[in-house]
Design a protein around this motif. Structure first.
Motif, PDB file in Angstrom:
ATOM      1  N   VAL A  25       0.663  -1.221   0.000  1.00 11.44           N
ATOM      2  CA  VAL A  25       0.283   0.103   0.347  1.00 11.44           C
ATOM      3  C   VAL A  25       1.240   0.890  -0.079  1.00 11.44           C
ATOM      4  CG1 VAL A  25      -1.675   1.486   1.345  1.00 11.44           C
ATOM      5  CG2 VAL A  25      -2.205  -0.749   1.588  1.00 11.44           C
TER       6      VAL A  25
ATOM      7  N   LEU B 244       1.571   6.729  -7.097  1.00 17.96           N
ATOM      8  CA  LEU B 244       0.623   7.829  -7.259  1.00 17.96           C
ATOM      9  C   LEU B 244       1.616   9.202  -7.361  1.00 17.96           C
ATOM     10  CD1 LEU B 244      -1.428   8.386  -8.283  1.00 17.96           C
ATOM     11  CD2 LEU B 244      -2.873   7.779  -6.325  1.00 17.96           C
ATOM     12  N   TRP B 245       0.886   8.969  -5.858  1.00 16.96           N
ATOM     13  CA  TRP B 245       1.513  11.046  -5.074  1.00 16.96           C
ATOM     14  C   TRP B 245       3.500  11.187  -5.632  1.00 16.96           C
ATOM     15  CZ3 TRP B 245      -2.059  13.152  -4.975  1.00 16.96           C
ATOM     16  CH2 TRP B 245      -3.362  12.609  -4.673  1.00 16.96           C
TER      17      TRP B 245
ATOM     18  N   LEU C 165       7.470   6.533   1.817  1.00 14.91           N
ATOM     19  CA  LEU C 165       6.079   6.189   2.428  1.00 14.91           C
ATOM     20  C   LEU C 165       5.943   4.962   2.763  1.00 14.91           C
ATOM     21  CD1 LEU C 165       5.091   8.830   1.867  1.00 14.91           C
ATOM     22  CD2 LEU C 165       3.209   7.619   0.174  1.00 14.91           C
TER      23      LEU C 165
ATOM     24  N   LEU D  80       2.791   1.329  -3.230  1.00 13.44           N
ATOM     25  CA  LEU D  80       1.685   1.912  -4.806  1.00 13.44           C
ATOM     26  C   LEU D  80       1.557   3.152  -4.567  1.00 13.44           C
ATOM     27  CD1 LEU D  80      -0.491  -1.519  -5.122  1.00 13.44           C
ATOM     28  CD2 LEU D  80       0.833   0.353  -6.971  1.00 13.44           C
ATOM     29  N   ASN D  81       0.452   4.260  -2.652  1.00 12.68           N
ATOM     30  CA  ASN D  81       0.659   5.563  -2.381  1.00 12.68           C
ATOM     31  C   ASN D  81       1.878   6.640  -3.063  1.00 12.68           C
ATOM     32  OD1 ASN D  81      -2.386   5.845  -2.414  1.00 12.68           O
ATOM     33  ND2 ASN D  81      -1.989   5.456  -0.136  1.00 12.68           N
TER      34      ASN D  81
ATOM     35  N   VAL E 184       2.639  12.552  -9.251  1.00 10.56           N
ATOM     36  CA  VAL E 184       2.265  13.789  -8.824  1.00 10.56           C
ATOM     37  C   VAL E 184       3.174  15.254  -8.548  1.00 10.56           C
ATOM     38  CG1 VAL E 184       0.377  15.693  -7.780  1.00 10.56           C
ATOM     39  CG2 VAL E 184       0.007  13.505  -8.568  1.00 10.56           C
ATOM     40  N   ILE E 185       3.578  15.400  -7.309  1.00 10.94           N
ATOM     41  CA  ILE E 185       4.397  16.069  -6.653  1.00 10.94           C
ATOM     42  C   ILE E 185       6.241  16.038  -7.454  1.00 10.94           C
ATOM     43  CG2 ILE E 185       6.010  14.450  -5.662  1.00 10.94           C
ATOM     44  CD1 ILE E 185       4.851  18.285  -4.374  1.00 10.94           C
TER      45      ILE E 185
END
Lengths: 435, 435
Positions: free
Chosen positions: B345, B352-353, B382, B348-349, B356-357
């Motif tokens: 988790v 993803l972020w 993370l 993956l998160n 974006v960042i």
């Protein structure tokens, strides 16, 4: 478990009581959970279901066709059944309702007519009612003929001809009193019934405050519609506590610890996204002071300290106020005291740690101005943090926003922005005047 | 309240039930609380005391001389009285004990001989016992002669000649069965008694899992020593939940919302001091990269983002695991699954972020390398955060440290240090190779 054959596991499952099997299912990863569930007999499944948490229960039952579902769930307590049906597809719900007998259907529909988180949604319909004019001898004959008294029954409920609640008759009084006593003489009328639209939170507070085991539920006309038992109230208390704790981290209180990765990623990513936005806001503040940072790199080293201490102090106040609000302790009359007290605590703790960090910074970088800057910024940020921690939940509640969920994001945004702005702003002013 | 005269207030207090008055006292600032308390009659004080929270109760009674104290508190439930006496000065305790009659003193000493947070410390001694060989007719005559059954009694407790627990007799069975039935025929032997040294936490889990209202408590020889009622278990559940929630913010679960400023400052400053140390550790990491920061000031602008996202993601995992441990869901067999799931988790998160960042940073500062640096650091932090969030509470529990208290400090230290180190370290390597 992993090493055993299916028949060994089945033997083990046969020896476990239903509550333990339910706990085992909840503590298992998805694949094992699926296998264990398939190994249970229908009878066991029926028993285990009543002990399972809502999320896991729905997961296991979602894909069953209604004809297999009905025998499994028809013996659940009315309130559990109502909760479950609200989670299943509309079509399944109506088929299940159609398959129940008329009396059960009517009861179920009554419970389902109230929102899940109200007294009506919590209640069961298994009440035993008596009339005030009969004697204890008659009551006891009636109970013997009935042959069974629902679990967790401490009171019989006394109603009038129109089925309106008028009092409770503790079973213990039936036991110790003379058979000639009438219900009216021995019943307690100092116990109020709970209106069905009362929020579950208020019901829990009432049970806690009055040490109740069961309570009658009435509709808007005072007509008895069911009763709430302490075990369901305990679940409410547990769920509310989970909600506060998990909400602070942006988690759902129903989050399945052993749920699938994808499901979990989706649930949590939104929260991280929101926090990324607030972190970007803090960065935007920092970028205002790029020139100063370029000149004094020590500022970059120290700036997280001011922001993080503000976050910590603010979340102490926030947590305290959210809990006090949940306990119903925060009212008009004491908000001002609470606010002032938290500001004072913030200021005093700010002063204390400002001295420490000011001295540390001054020595570390051999720069007295730097020490004064960080000390001032620290006091300022801790006072703001305390004020924000106290006001945010109160303001959010007025606006109908759940502070347990949104409170900490808003708080850290404020403490980050104020922390960076105060520290770098003061530095910009002071160093500009020095040059 | 503020506007009224004393006699008006007293009139108001006379009309309130004890539980409401207790709630009012708990919601009042110290001065008002003191005044309200003085306005109560002794009879009212006795009633209100049983509903007050422990911290406030001790505060109000601490300074009373024993001769005033005894009449106030001798009617408290044995378990409440035992808790209270443990908080009062030794000298007062022995005077109170001396003033009680022999039977009450013996009972109280028995409860006090067990730690407060065990089954023995939770129990009351107001049990009604019966022998297996007598008939229901005799039981009912005995109860009538007794004339009173303690609150929240759903079962009579069946004991043998040596007072050892052998089963429970539900009162409802006495009501519905024939008077000729013997206790032995109708008693339930599938209900186990709780050993007096069982931790309160386990007792609460048992009550929740089996939907109990009361349970018998036995000593190491199986001799019945008391019983636990659901209202005390509800208090345990509430306190544990408070402990998790408040502990995360470094607060004591007994913290008095309206306590005095000084008292509060002292309690909270330690926590802030510990967090200052961890913030300084993060600063020390940043200071390793002063040279890089001096060259690329954009790093200073962006670096809090990586650290803060790590903190958020880590605390999601931490909170989830702490709750799962409290519910007893984490065992040898599933730790590995849980750990792997949380890592996945996190990854993956993180991805993803990071995208974006990374894109945001590249566009904002018009620097692709910067975007790649922050994205890589984000994924790394993370994943580390998820691993730390899952392992910290498990490791702490093995070492006997309470993860609800210390978990979040250790976690943020790790996510801050790793976040700053990864981001600034990667930047140093990459920019050095570019120059």
């Amino acid at each position: 478990l992993a090493g055993g054959t299916f028949s060994q596991v089945r033997q083990l499952l046969n020896s476990l009581p239903g509550a333990e099997t339910a706990h085992l299912l909840e503590s298992s990863p998805p694949r094992e959970r699926e296998i264990l569930w398939r190994l249970l007999s229908q009878e066991q499944e029926t028993e285990v279901l009543q002990y399972l948490g809502e999320e896991v229960r729905v997961e296991l039952l979602r894909d069953l066709p209604p004809e297999e579902l009905v025998p499994l769930i028809e013996d659940l307590d009315t309130d559990d059944l109502a909760d479950l049906l609200q989670e299943l597809p509309e079509q399944v719900t109506s088929q299940v309702l159609a398959a129940l007998d008329a009396q059960n259907r009517e009861r179920l529909e009554q419970v389902m007519s109230y929102p899940e988180d109200t007294a009506g949604g919590l209640m069961n319909t298994d009440v035993i009612t008596v009339r005030p004019e009969i004697t204890f001898g008659v009551v006891q004959r009636y109970l013997r003929r009935r042959g069974e008294i629902p679990e967790t029954t401490d009171n019989l409920l006394v109603v009038n001809r129109r089925n309106q609640f008028i009092g409770v008759l503790p079973l213990t009084r039936v036991l110790i009193s003379d058979p000639g006593t009438t219900v009216r003489e021995a019943m307690r009328t100092d116990v109020e019934a709970i209106p069905a639209d009362r929020p579950a939170h208020d019901v829990a507070k009432l049970f806690e405050r009055l040490d109740l085991v069961t309570a009658a539920v009435v509709d808007e006309n005072g007509v008895l519609v069911g009763r709430i038992t302490i075990d369901d109230v305990v679940d409410v208390i547990r769920e509310e506590a989970d909600h506060s704790l998990m909400g602070m981290a942006g988690l759902d209180e129903d989050e399945d610890t052993f749920g699938s990765v994808w499901h979990t990623v989706r649930r949590r990513s939104l929260w991280l996204g929101i926090n990324l936005l607030t972190a970007l806001a803090a960065s935007a503040v920092i970028s205002l002071f790029e020139n100063t940072l370029e000149k004094v790199v020590a500022l970059a080293v120290l700036m997280p300290i001011v922001a993080s201490m503000g976050g910590i102090a603010g979340s102490q106040t926030l947590t305290l106020v959210i809990r006090a609000m949940a306990l119903g302790q925060v009212q008009e009359g004491n908000t001002r005291y609470l606010f002032t007290k938290e500001l004072a605590v913030g200021a005093l703790n700010g002063l204390l740690w400002a001295l420490v960090i000011g001295a540390t910074a001054a020595l570390w970088f051999d720069d007295t101005s730097l020490g004064m800057i960080i000390a001032s910024a620290m006091v300022l940020n801790l006072v703001v943090a305390a004020g924000a921690g106290a006001l945010i939940p109160i303001a959010m509640k007025r606006m109908g926003i759940d502070p347990a969920l949104a409170g900490s994001v808003v708080l850290t945004t404020i403490t980050d922005v104020v922390g960076f702005f105060a520290f770098l702003g003061l530095a910009t002013i002071l160093y500009a005047s020095l040059v």
